[in-house]
Design a protein around this motif. Structure first.
Motif, mmCIF file in Angstrom:
data_model
loop_
_atom_site.group_PDB
_atom_site.id
_atom_site.type_symbol
_atom_site.label_atom_id
_atom_site.label_comp_id
_atom_site.label_asym_id
_atom_site.label_seq_id
_atom_site.Cartn_x
_atom_site.Cartn_y
_atom_site.Cartn_z
ATOM 1 N N GLU A 186 0.840 -1.199 0.000
ATOM 2 C CA GLU A 186 0.000 0.000 0.000
ATOM 3 C C GLU A 186 0.880 1.256 0.000
ATOM 4 O O GLU A 186 2.085 1.174 0.253
ATOM 5 N N THR A 187 0.243 2.393 -0.245
ATOM 6 C CA THR A 187 1.028 3.631 -0.292
ATOM 7 C C THR A 187 0.617 4.572 0.842
ATOM 8 O O THR A 187 -0.492 4.500 1.366
ATOM 9 N N TYR A 188 1.532 5.451 1.173
ATOM 10 C CA TYR A 188 1.294 6.433 2.229
ATOM 11 C C TYR A 188 0.200 7.409 1.812
ATOM 12 O O TYR A 188 0.026 7.679 0.627
ATOM 13 N N ASN A 189 -0.503 7.968 2.797
ATOM 14 C CA ASN A 189 -1.376 9.115 2.526
ATOM 15 C C ASN A 189 -1.473 9.960 3.797
ATOM 16 O O ASN A 189 -1.001 9.561 4.860
ATOM 17 N N GLU A 190 -2.081 11.118 3.660
ATOM 18 C CA GLU A 190 -2.157 12.038 4.802
ATOM 19 C C GLU A 190 -3.252 11.612 5.788
ATOM 20 O O GLU A 190 -3.059 11.643 6.996
ATOM 21 N N HIS A 191 -4.395 11.197 5.246
ATOM 22 C CA HIS A 191 -5.535 10.921 6.121
ATOM 23 C C HIS A 191 -5.217 9.846 7.171
ATOM 24 O O HIS A 191 -5.468 10.035 8.368
ATOM 25 N N TYR A 192 -4.695 8.726 6.732
ATOM 26 C CA TYR A 192 -4.439 7.632 7.676
ATOM 27 C C TYR A 192 -3.068 7.735 8.349
ATOM 28 O O TYR A 192 -2.899 7.289 9.480
ATOM 29 N N TYR A 193 -2.085 8.276 7.632
ATOM 30 C CA TYR A 193 -0.695 8.129 8.102
ATOM 31 C C TYR A 193 0.064 9.447 8.282
ATOM 32 O O TYR A 193 1.241 9.430 8.606
ATOM 33 N N ARG A 194 -0.576 10.572 8.036
ATOM 34 C CA ARG A 194 0.032 11.900 8.206
ATOM 35 C C ARG A 194 1.364 12.018 7.437
ATOM 36 O O ARG A 194 2.352 12.563 7.941
ATOM 37 N N ALA A 195 1.354 11.486 6.224
ATOM 38 C CA ALA A 195 2.604 11.434 5.452
ATOM 39 C C ALA A 195 3.065 12.832 5.035
ATOM 40 O O ALA A 195 4.251 13.167 5.169
ATOM 41 N N ALA A 196 2.136 13.652 4.544
ATOM 42 C CA ALA A 196 2.528 15.012 4.120
ATOM 43 C C ALA A 196 2.967 15.812 5.342
ATOM 44 O O ALA A 196 3.925 16.595 5.282
ATOM 45 N N GLY A 197 2.282 15.602 6.449
ATOM 46 C CA GLY A 197 2.641 16.283 7.701
ATOM 47 C C GLY A 197 4.070 15.942 8.114
ATOM 48 O O GLY A 197 4.837 16.807 8.541
ATOM 49 N N ALA A 198 4.439 14.675 7.968
ATOM 50 C CA ALA A 198 5.794 14.252 8.353
ATOM 51 C C ALA A 198 6.835 14.926 7.454
ATOM 52 O O ALA A 198 7.894 15.347 7.929
ATOM 53 N N LEU A 199 6.523 15.069 6.177
ATOM 54 C CA LEU A 199 7.480 15.738 5.281
ATOM 55 C C LEU A 199 7.577 17.235 5.593
ATOM 56 O O LEU A 199 8.656 17.824 5.490
ATOM 57 N N ASN A 200 6.458 17.824 6.001
ATOM 58 C CA ASN A 200 6.503 19.240 6.420
ATOM 59 C C ASN A 200 7.402 19.412 7.634
ATOM 60 O O ASN A 200 8.163 20.372 7.730
ATOM 61 N N VAL A 201 7.281 18.470 8.576
ATOM 62 C CA VAL A 201 8.134 18.503 9.767
ATOM 63 C C VAL A 201 9.600 18.431 9.342
ATOM 64 O O VAL A 201 10.455 19.169 9.845
ATOM 65 N N ALA A 202 9.892 17.544 8.384
ATOM 66 C CA ALA A 202 11.286 17.388 7.931
ATOM 67 C C ALA A 202 11.834 18.711 7.390
ATOM 68 O O ALA A 202 12.996 19.055 7.629
ATOM 69 N N ARG A 203 10.976 19.455 6.702
ATOM 70 C CA ARG A 203 11.420 20.730 6.114
ATOM 71 C C ARG A 203 11.848 21.738 7.180
ATOM 72 O O ARG A 203 12.648 22.607 6.918
ATOM 73 N N GLU A 204 11.284 21.603 8.377
ATOM 74 C CA GLU A 204 11.592 22.576 9.448
ATOM 75 C C GLU A 204 12.643 22.050 10.426
ATOM 76 O O GLU A 204 12.891 22.670 11.453
ATOM 77 N N THR A 205 13.224 20.884 10.115
ATOM 78 C CA THR A 205 14.105 20.224 11.085
ATOM 79 C C THR A 205 15.561 20.689 10.981
ATOM 80 O O THR A 205 16.135 20.676 9.898
ATOM 81 N N SER A 206 16.146 21.056 12.116
ATOM 82 C CA SER A 206 17.575 21.404 12.132
ATOM 83 C C SER A 206 18.420 20.184 12.475
ATOM 84 O O SER A 206 19.528 20.032 11.990
ATOM 85 N N LEU A 207 17.881 19.351 13.404
ATOM 86 C CA LEU A 207 18.617 18.135 13.798
ATOM 87 C C LEU A 207 17.668 16.945 13.745
ATOM 88 O O LEU A 207 16.598 16.971 14.359
ATOM 89 N N LEU A 208 18.080 15.928 12.986
ATOM 90 C CA LEU A 208 17.288 14.696 12.889
ATOM 91 C C LEU A 208 18.038 13.565 13.584
ATOM 92 O O LEU A 208 19.172 13.262 13.227
ATOM 93 N N LEU A 209 17.374 12.960 14.583
ATOM 94 C CA LEU A 209 17.932 11.750 15.214
ATOM 95 C C LEU A 209 17.203 10.557 14.612
ATOM 96 O O LEU A 209 15.978 10.464 14.732
ATOM 97 N N VAL A 210 17.903 9.678 13.944
ATOM 98 C CA VAL A 210 17.290 8.468 13.386
ATOM 99 C C VAL A 210 17.643 7.318 14.324
ATOM 100 O O VAL A 210 18.807 7.153 14.692
ATOM 101 N N VAL A 211 16.629 6.544 14.727
ATOM 102 C CA VAL A 211 16.864 5.532 15.769
ATOM 103 C C VAL A 211 16.315 4.168 15.347
ATOM 104 O O VAL A 211 15.107 4.023 15.138
#
Ligand code: NAD
Length: 278
Positions: A186-211
């Motif tokens: 299946e593919t990501y979408n905003e309604h169920y998975y907040r995919a666009a929201g997550a990419l917006n967050v990435a645009r504003e991120t100065s430090l990303l911790l990947v865990v």
């Protein structure tokens, strides 16, 4: 990466008014006893065939064997219900309370442990869903609901009962309910998975911790690529090198911490706390 370097990175982010985003995968919950998809625990037998999680967690499999897929998910649900958030989850909840709107959490985990540890649902982007929720397989409506009362985790070999089968029906159209998770076909979408929201967050991120993620899915890689392209700093915490560790090592100031998440995140939280006190 030593404490002084982490301290300098965090100090720079705080001084510049930047945002901290954490992207988590199954590795952070491994120390709570929830297996990742890489170990042998995920294998499942249907009839005479043995399937891998990447085959079980598909729309195609659910269409063919809904009861078996539900039985696999109810086994996984039991594992999640029996698990407790660990010190890594707790450290992330505390980081959110320290940073407020300057913090976001993007998780691929469906186990609910971040919310149980105290992260807010507002700032937690559950981009692969949450196993404690269901929705109509036929999509007669797009509502997401908690698991029906009476549905609970099961042992590995326990079959679902006739009563449970009834409960796992959509109350509106009578079709199957399905787990509220993103399947591999299946593919990501905003309604169920907040995919666009997550990419917006990435645009504003100065430090990303990947865990604790292997980088097997698309959106997490896009999140990291977005941060990298905007010259953000990336730190990867994982037991093994992976696509994020390579990107982290190329990112300005960033790097790879090849250590368990449950020990490393409290260390980063403590450095953050000490900086906010001064
Ligand atoms: P993955 O299983 O592909 O990879 C797990 C990663 O965690 C690996 O890179 C491994 O080296 C690392 N790791 C293991 N133990 C660690 C530790 N103690 N500290 C730090 N790192 C550690 O997991 P994934 O990348 O999250 O992707 C798999 C998919 O499976 C996702 O879509 C996710 O939704 C799903 N999944 C979820 C859960 C869960 O909710 N807990 C569990 C298994 C799979």
């Amino acid at each position: 990466m030593d404490d002084t370097r982490i301290k300098n990175i965090l100090a720079g982010v705080l001084e510049g008014g930047g945002k901290l985003t954490v992207l988590t995968g199954a590795g952070i919950s491994a120390e709570s006893g929830i297996p990742t998809f890489r170990g042998p625990e995920g294998y499942w037998t249907v009839g005479s065939k043995v399937y891998q999680p990447q085959q079980m967690a598909t729309r195609e499999m659910f269409k063919r064997h809904p009861e078996h897929v539900w039985q696999w998910y109810l086994y996984r649900l039991g594992v999640c219900q029996g698990a407790e958030p660990n010190s890594g989850h707790a450290a992330l909840a505390e980081m959110e309370s320290l940073l407020g709107s300057r913090f976001a959490l993007i998780t691929q985990n469906v186990d609910n442990l971040h919310l149980r540890a105290g992260n807010s649902s507002q700032r937690t982007f559950q981009i692969h869903g949450n196993i404690f929720f269901v929705r109509c397989f036929a999509e007669c409506r797009q509502a997401i609901s908690p698991l029906p009362k009476g549905i609970t985790g099961k042992g590995r070999d326990e079959k679902i009962t006739a009563a449970e089968k009834e409960l796992l029906r959509c109350p509106l159209c009578g079709n199957w309910l399905r787990p509220h998770v993103l399947w591999f076909d299946e593919t990501y979408n905003e309604h169920y998975y907040r995919a666009a929201g997550a990419l917006n967050v990435a645009r504003e991120t100065s430090l990303l911790l990947v865990v604790g993620t292997s980088g097997a899915t698309n959106l997490p890689l896009q999140v990291a690529a977005q941060v990298y392209a905007a010259s953000g700093i990336i730190i990867d915490i994982n037991l093994e090198p992976n696509p994020f560790s390579r990107l982290a090592e190329q990112s300005a100031l960033g790097g790879f911490i090849q250590q368990p998440a449950a020990a490393t995140l409290p260390r980063i939280r403590d450095i953050l706390k000490s900086l906010l006190k001064t």
